[in-house]
Structure formats: structure tokens, C-alpha cells
Design a protein around this motif. Structure first.
Motif, mmCIF file in Angstrom:
data_model
loop_
_atom_site.group_PDB
_atom_site.id
_atom_site.type_symbol
_atom_site.label_atom_id
_atom_site.label_comp_id
_atom_site.label_asym_id
_atom_site.label_seq_id
_atom_site.Cartn_x
_atom_site.Cartn_y
_atom_site.Cartn_z
ATOM 1 N N ALA A 52 47.487 52.997 41.299
ATOM 2 C CA ALA A 52 46.038 53.238 41.343
ATOM 3 C C ALA A 52 45.508 53.818 40.033
ATOM 4 C CB ALA A 52 45.686 54.156 42.506
ATOM 5 N N GLN A 53 46.199 54.807 39.499
ATOM 6 C CA GLN A 53 45.718 55.410 38.251
ATOM 7 C C GLN A 53 45.806 54.411 37.105
ATOM 8 O OE1 GLN A 53 44.332 58.713 38.020
ATOM 9 N NE2 GLN A 53 43.552 57.587 36.256
ATOM 10 N N GLU A 54 46.875 53.618 37.080
ATOM 11 C CA GLU A 54 47.031 52.614 36.020
ATOM 12 C C GLU A 54 45.927 51.564 36.092
ATOM 13 O OE1 GLU A 54 49.397 53.712 38.043
ATOM 14 O OE2 GLU A 54 51.156 54.241 36.856
ATOM 15 N N ALA A 55 45.578 51.131 37.314
ATOM 16 C CA ALA A 55 44.504 50.154 37.485
ATOM 17 C C ALA A 55 43.166 50.733 37.033
ATOM 18 C CB ALA A 55 44.420 49.705 38.941
ATOM 19 N N THR A 56 42.916 51.981 37.420
ATOM 20 C CA THR A 56 41.678 52.648 37.023
ATOM 21 C C THR A 56 41.615 52.796 35.507
ATOM 22 O OG1 THR A 56 41.623 53.809 39.140
ATOM 23 C CG2 THR A 56 40.288 54.733 37.353
ATOM 24 N N ASP A 57 42.714 53.215 34.902
ATOM 25 C CA ASP A 57 42.759 53.385 33.448
ATOM 26 C C ASP A 57 42.554 52.062 32.718
ATOM 27 O OD1 ASP A 57 43.240 56.073 33.901
ATOM 28 O OD2 ASP A 57 45.386 55.955 33.408
ATOM 29 N N TYR A 58 43.164 50.987 33.231
ATOM 30 C CA TYR A 58 43.015 49.672 32.603
ATOM 31 C C TYR A 58 41.556 49.221 32.668
ATOM 32 C CZ TYR A 58 43.583 44.737 31.529
ATOM 33 O OH TYR A 58 43.456 43.492 30.969
ATOM 34 N N LEU A 59 40.932 49.380 33.831
ATOM 35 C CA LEU A 59 39.534 49.000 33.961
ATOM 36 C C LEU A 59 38.658 49.855 33.059
ATOM 37 C CD1 LEU A 59 37.523 47.139 35.322
ATOM 38 C CD2 LEU A 59 37.441 48.744 37.255
ATOM 39 N N ASP A 60 39.004 51.121 32.928
ATOM 40 C CA ASP A 60 38.276 52.030 32.047
ATOM 41 C C ASP A 60 38.378 51.589 30.579
ATOM 42 O OD1 ASP A 60 36.593 54.244 32.206
ATOM 43 O OD2 ASP A 60 38.183 55.652 31.681
ATOM 44 N N SER A 128 47.001 33.601 39.306
ATOM 45 C CA SER A 128 47.244 34.652 38.315
ATOM 46 C C SER A 128 48.101 35.766 38.880
ATOM 47 C CB SER A 128 45.918 35.233 37.812
ATOM 48 O OG SER A 128 45.216 34.277 37.064
ATOM 49 N N MET A 129 47.886 36.102 40.151
ATOM 50 C CA MET A 129 48.673 37.154 40.794
ATOM 51 C C MET A 129 50.137 36.735 40.897
ATOM 52 S SD MET A 129 48.159 39.041 44.476
ATOM 53 C CE MET A 129 48.653 37.650 45.473
ATOM 54 N N ALA A 130 50.383 35.490 41.261
ATOM 55 C CA ALA A 130 51.766 35.006 41.379
ATOM 56 C C ALA A 130 52.472 35.075 40.029
ATOM 57 C CB ALA A 130 51.783 33.577 41.921
ATOM 58 N N GLU A 131 51.781 34.714 38.973
ATOM 59 C CA GLU A 131 52.363 34.775 37.628
ATOM 60 C C GLU A 131 52.630 36.217 37.207
ATOM 61 O OE1 GLU A 131 49.749 32.592 35.031
ATOM 62 O OE2 GLU A 131 50.022 30.738 36.172
ATOM 63 N N ALA A 132 51.682 37.114 37.470
ATOM 64 C CA ALA A 132 51.851 38.526 37.116
ATOM 65 C C ALA A 132 53.010 39.148 37.895
ATOM 66 C CB ALA A 132 50.558 39.298 37.382
ATOM 67 N N ARG A 133 53.082 38.810 39.162
ATOM 68 C CA ARG A 133 54.157 39.345 40.001
ATOM 69 C C ARG A 133 55.520 38.864 39.511
ATOM 70 N NH1 ARG A 133 54.133 39.275 46.593
ATOM 71 N NH2 ARG A 133 55.807 40.789 46.826
ATOM 72 N N ALA A 134 55.628 37.564 39.217
ATOM 73 C CA ALA A 134 56.888 36.990 38.723
ATOM 74 C C ALA A 134 57.301 37.613 37.391
ATOM 75 C CB ALA A 134 56.760 35.473 38.583
ATOM 76 N N ALA A 135 56.321 37.982 36.580
ATOM 77 C CA ALA A 135 56.602 38.569 35.268
ATOM 78 C C ALA A 135 56.808 40.081 35.333
ATOM 79 C CB ALA A 135 55.451 38.248 34.302
ATOM 80 N N GLY A 136 56.551 40.689 36.503
ATOM 81 C CA GLY A 136 56.665 42.143 36.622
ATOM 82 C C GLY A 136 55.604 42.858 35.807
ATOM 83 N N ALA A 137 54.427 42.256 35.702
ATOM 84 C CA ALA A 137 53.339 42.837 34.905
ATOM 85 C C ALA A 137 52.681 43.996 35.652
ATOM 86 C CB ALA A 137 52.300 41.769 34.595
ATOM 87 N N GLY A 138 52.194 44.957 34.876
ATOM 88 C CA GLY A 138 51.436 46.069 35.437
ATOM 89 C C GLY A 138 52.163 46.769 36.565
ATOM 90 N N SER A 139 51.492 46.953 37.678
ATOM 91 C CA SER A 139 52.053 47.664 38.832
ATOM 92 C C SER A 139 53.179 46.899 39.512
ATOM 93 C CB SER A 139 50.947 47.942 39.853
ATOM 94 O OG SER A 139 49.969 48.783 39.284
ATOM 95 N N TRP A 140 53.249 45.585 39.314
ATOM 96 C CA TRP A 140 54.329 44.808 39.919
ATOM 97 C C TRP A 140 55.694 45.265 39.403
ATOM 98 C CZ3 TRP A 140 52.905 42.666 44.130
ATOM 99 C CH2 TRP A 140 51.655 42.078 44.276
ATOM 100 N N GLU A 141 55.698 45.924 38.245
ATOM 101 C CA GLU A 141 56.976 46.376 37.672
ATOM 102 C C GLU A 141 57.593 47.509 38.486
ATOM 103 O OE1 GLU A 141 58.799 48.192 33.520
ATOM 104 O OE2 GLU A 141 56.660 47.786 33.655
ATOM 105 N N HIS A 142 56.775 48.418 39.010
ATOM 106 C CA HIS A 142 57.339 49.606 39.651
ATOM 107 C C HIS A 142 56.786 49.950 41.031
ATOM 108 C CE1 HIS A 142 53.860 50.979 37.312
ATOM 109 N NE2 HIS A 142 53.726 51.881 38.250
ATOM 110 N N CYS A 143 55.884 49.129 41.559
ATOM 111 C CA CYS A 143 55.316 49.413 42.881
ATOM 112 C C CYS A 143 55.778 48.375 43.877
ATOM 113 C CB CYS A 143 53.784 49.401 42.826
ATOM 114 S SG CYS A 143 53.079 50.675 41.756
#
Length: 145
Positions: A52-60, A128-143
Motif C-alpha cells: 500500500a505505501q509503495e503504491a501510494t508513493d509511486y502515484l505520488d 499488463s497485470m499478468a506481465e507485471a506479476r510474471a516479472a515480479g514487478a512492484g508489489s508482486w515481488e514481495h506481497c
């Protein structure tokens, strides 16, 4: 743009087309359509969801205060949600579709309420979500989803 509230919600300056939604009349709240970011849980004692904080920071980072945004309504989705927030795609002249950027970089998921019509951009967001998830991008890496 006035401020980022969380990873999928912003506040913009009120206008005749977007009346104030805050008690003090200073802002109109917009929920980015077609996505869902992890919750910050501002209104209770619960810790923010993972990412959540990472998403908020990215949007910021994308939407600095004063940035000009364009709100685009969907042909299928409601324009106002049950909380009185405007539901719209948020676009930046310099970066394009903010929702797409959040999803593609792993900070939000493609989403719409069950039983509601599928938003126009939902399929693209799902890809885009499937690609990000497969790549472990953003929160997909640790959540864990």
C-alpha cells in the motif's frame, strides 16, 4: 491535482463539473477506474496492506501537486461510486494512463466490482497485470495476492 490519497485515489480541485466532496470544500475525490491498489487503512488501526505505501508513493511520484490531470469517464462504468467519489481514468499529458502505469509497474491490480459492467480498459489492464506479476514487478515481488 491537489494530492494523492492512496494508491488508487486522488483529490483534485473542485469545479462546476466536480463539486467539492470534502467538508471544507477544498477538494473533489477521484477513484482511479479499473484498478485496485492495496489499502492504507487510514480510518482504522489496521496496518497498511502489503504494497500500500509503495503504491501510494509511486502515484505520488507520478502526480506531483499541481500536476494537470485529465479525467476520462468510461462508456460502461458508473461516474460516481457509493462514497460520492468520481470514477474515472486519470491521464497525464506527459505519461498517459495513470491506472495503466500503476498496473504495469506492479502497484495495482486490474479490478472492477462484481456484478458491474466491465470497464472499457479492463482487458488491457488485465494483460499488463499478468506481465507485471510474471516479472515480479512492484508489489508482486514481495506481497502474496
Amino acid at each position: 491535482m491537489v494530492r494523492v490519497i492512496d494508491g488508487d485515489t486522488i483529490a483534485v480541485e473542485p469545479s462546476s463539473a466536480l463539486p467539492a466532496t470534502s467538508e471544507d470544500g477544498a477538494e473533489h475525490v477521484v477513484r482511479v477506474l479499473g484498478i485496485d491498489a492495496p489499502e492504507m487503512h487510514y480510518t482504522d488501526d489496521t496496518e497498511p496492506d502489503c504494497g500500500a505505501q509503495e503504491a501510494t508513493d509511486y502515484l505520488d511520484e507520478l502526480l506531483v501537486p499541481g500536476a494537470a490531470v485529465t479525467l476520462v469517464h468510461d462508456s460502461e462504468a458508473d461516474e460516481i461510486d457509493r462514497y460520492g467519489r468520481t470514477l474515472a481514468y486519470v491521464e497525464l499529458e506527459t505519461a498517459g494512463d495513470v491506472g495503466e502505469l500503476l498496473v504495469a509497474n506492479g502497484y495495482a491490480a486490474a479490478w472492477h466490482p462484481q456484478g458491474e459492467p466491465e470497464p472499457d480498459r479492463f482487458s488491457a489492464y488485465q494483460e499488463s497485470m499478468a506481465e507485471a506479476r510474471a516479472a515480479g514487478a512492484g508489489s508482486w515481488e514481495h506481497c502474496t495476492p
